[in-house]
Design an enzyme around this catalytic site. Sequence first.
Site, PDB file in Angstrom:
ATOM      1  N   HIS A 283      11.499 -11.912  38.168  1.00 40.83           N
ATOM      2  CA  HIS A 283      12.669 -12.349  37.403  1.00 40.83           C
ATOM      3  C   HIS A 283      12.345 -12.525  35.919  1.00 40.83           C
ATOM      4  O   HIS A 283      13.207 -12.260  35.071  1.00 40.83           O
ATOM      5  CB  HIS A 283      13.240 -13.635  37.998  1.00 40.83           C
ATOM      6  CG  HIS A 283      14.168 -13.386  39.143  1.00 40.83           C
ATOM      7  ND1 HIS A 283      15.519 -13.193  38.977  1.00 40.83           N
ATOM      8  CD2 HIS A 283      13.928 -13.260  40.479  1.00 40.83           C
ATOM      9  CE1 HIS A 283      16.069 -12.976  40.158  1.00 40.83           C
ATOM     10  NE2 HIS A 283      15.132 -13.010  41.086  1.00 40.83           N
TER      11      HIS A 283
ATOM     12  N   HIS B 298      14.684  -1.856  45.024  1.00 36.58           N
ATOM     13  CA  HIS B 298      15.799  -0.952  44.743  1.00 36.58           C
ATOM     14  C   HIS B 298      16.124  -1.029  43.265  1.00 36.58           C
ATOM     15  O   HIS B 298      16.052  -2.097  42.649  1.00 36.58           O
ATOM     16  CB  HIS B 298      17.033  -1.372  45.546  1.00 36.58           C
ATOM     17  CG  HIS B 298      18.334  -0.965  44.905  1.00 36.58           C
ATOM     18  ND1 HIS B 298      19.043  -1.823  44.073  1.00 36.58           N
ATOM     19  CD2 HIS B 298      19.039   0.189  44.953  1.00 36.58           C
ATOM     20  CE1 HIS B 298      20.134  -1.203  43.651  1.00 36.58           C
ATOM     21  NE2 HIS B 298      20.158   0.011  44.155  1.00 36.58           N
TER      22      HIS B 298
ATOM     23  N   HIS C 142      10.315   1.833  50.457  1.00 38.60           N
ATOM     24  CA  HIS C 142       9.919   1.047  51.627  1.00 38.60           C
ATOM     25  C   HIS C 142       8.405   1.187  51.814  1.00 38.60           C
ATOM     26  O   HIS C 142       7.918   2.266  52.165  1.00 38.60           O
ATOM     27  CB  HIS C 142      10.634   1.545  52.881  1.00 38.60           C
ATOM     28  CG  HIS C 142      12.092   1.235  52.918  1.00 38.60           C
ATOM     29  ND1 HIS C 142      12.581  -0.020  53.228  1.00 38.60           N
ATOM     30  CD2 HIS C 142      13.184   2.018  52.681  1.00 38.60           C
ATOM     31  CE1 HIS C 142      13.892  -0.008  53.182  1.00 38.60           C
ATOM     32  NE2 HIS C 142      14.293   1.217  52.849  1.00 38.60           N
TER      33      HIS C 142
ATOM     34  N   SER D 144      18.833   6.629  41.272  1.00 42.78           N
ATOM     35  CA  SER D 144      18.864   5.662  42.367  1.00 42.78           C
ATOM     36  C   SER D 144      17.508   5.653  43.057  1.00 42.78           C
ATOM     37  O   SER D 144      16.981   6.715  43.407  1.00 42.78           O
ATOM     38  CB  SER D 144      19.966   6.019  43.364  1.00 42.78           C
ATOM     39  OG  SER D 144      20.029   5.070  44.406  1.00 42.78           O
TER      40      SER D 144
ATOM     41  N   ARG E  69      23.235   3.912  35.948  1.00 44.29           N
ATOM     42  CA  ARG E  69      24.263   4.941  36.082  1.00 44.29           C
ATOM     43  C   ARG E  69      25.255   4.884  34.924  1.00 44.29           C
ATOM     44  O   ARG E  69      25.406   3.871  34.248  1.00 44.29           O
ATOM     45  CB  ARG E  69      25.022   4.780  37.404  1.00 44.29           C
ATOM     46  CG  ARG E  69      25.699   3.426  37.553  1.00 44.29           C
ATOM     47  CD  ARG E  69      26.268   3.242  38.947  1.00 44.29           C
ATOM     48  NE  ARG E  69      26.929   1.950  39.088  1.00 44.29           N
ATOM     49  CZ  ARG E  69      26.312   0.837  39.432  1.00 44.29           C
ATOM     50  NH1 ARG E  69      25.017   0.845  39.687  1.00 44.29           N
ATOM     51  NH2 ARG E  69      26.969  -0.304  39.538  1.00 44.29           N
TER      52      ARG E  69
ATOM     53  N   HIS F 229      27.918 -11.387  56.651  1.00 41.39           N
ATOM     54  CA  HIS F 229      27.943 -11.695  58.082  1.00 41.39           C
ATOM     55  C   HIS F 229      26.661 -12.374  58.559  1.00 41.39           C
ATOM     56  O   HIS F 229      26.614 -12.869  59.688  1.00 41.39           O
ATOM     57  CB  HIS F 229      28.218 -10.424  58.897  1.00 41.39           C
ATOM     58  CG  HIS F 229      27.208  -9.334  58.725  1.00 41.39           C
ATOM     59  ND1 HIS F 229      27.293  -8.399  57.731  1.00 41.39           N
ATOM     60  CD2 HIS F 229      26.083  -9.038  59.429  1.00 41.39           C
ATOM     61  CE1 HIS F 229      26.287  -7.551  57.833  1.00 41.39           C
ATOM     62  NE2 HIS F 229      25.526  -7.919  58.843  1.00 41.39           N
TER      63      HIS F 229
ATOM     64  N   ASN G  88      19.025   1.008  40.363  1.00 39.62           N
ATOM     65  CA  ASN G  88      20.007   2.034  40.056  1.00 39.62           C
ATOM     66  C   ASN G  88      20.452   1.862  38.612  1.00 39.62           C
ATOM     67  O   ASN G  88      20.726   0.744  38.179  1.00 39.62           O
ATOM     68  CB  ASN G  88      21.218   1.908  40.995  1.00 39.62           C
ATOM     69  CG  ASN G  88      22.344   2.857  40.628  1.00 39.62           C
ATOM     70  OD1 ASN G  88      23.223   2.517  39.853  1.00 39.62           O
ATOM     71  ND2 ASN G  88      22.298   4.053  41.196  1.00 39.62           N
TER      72      ASN G  88
END
Length: 304
Positions: free
Chosen positions: A146, A104, A94, A90, A108, A176, A106
């Site tokens: 991309h 970011h 920043h 992971s 797994r 939200h 990850n």
Amino acid sequence: MITQEQITADYKQIQDEICAALEACDGVAKFEEELWERDGGGGGRTRIIQNGNIFEKGGVNFSAVHGELPHTVKKALNVEQDDFFATGISIVIHPNHPMVPIIHMNIRYFEMPSSFNNSTPPVRWFGGGIDLTPHYVVEDDARFFHQQLKTICDQFNADFYERFKIWADNYFYIKHRDETRGIGGIFYDRLTANDDITWEEIFEFSKALGRTFAPTYIELVNRSRDKQFNDDQKQWQYQRRSRYTEFNLVYDAGTKFGLETNGRIESILMSLPPTAKWVYNYQAQPGSEEEKTLSLLKKGINWV
């Protein structure tokens, strides 16, 4: 058949490769390593870089844990077995420069053996993802990012990029706020062997994605690290970091899994930025670069 030991060893090697590449890119900071053990089984290698020439805070973490799966996680995963094994890498970085994006990644692997009476078949899958969160969206950089991902996906399956890009748009979404966390990337979960792809090919895809991280991100860092910026742009960076924080604490599945399985808190929350700000009712100025960035934090943008 690939084994837990092989996956673990290869993921550790990828962690080593990424850390070495990022240290060379920064030129000043070095990763600090902390080895840890998990109550219940397994452990990991937490590696943190801080206060560097370009990387203000980042982590490249490896873990391989096993034991009994908590009831809440069994319910969320819709599985019946008790024992589990999970390993992965992971990464969150920043930068200290508002023109250099947050990133970011990850990769797994998750496995649950068959039940003691073999009434429940074994469960196993690969998952992962990589997404880019620019403080300022630069369209050429977004297209480059991309395209790199599409190139990797196309090597293994012609449908991967389109499927996983849509999945990322929906996953890395702050409901939200009605905005995406950044410009997306790819995301996949519970990827298993079928008529189109073998376990070995899925594992190779997972490793290829891991190994595209460093060259892709370092190219983006070097494109912008020498650009000048002012205090207003720095304040905007802090504002964007607050959105990143909100996503990771409210929606991120990895954070929830780590907390539910008694993972190491410092490793789980290493994704949070060192400084963020919540300005009440912030409104971008019409026609500004900040307003342009907000207009591009939407699902469904075709970058390639």
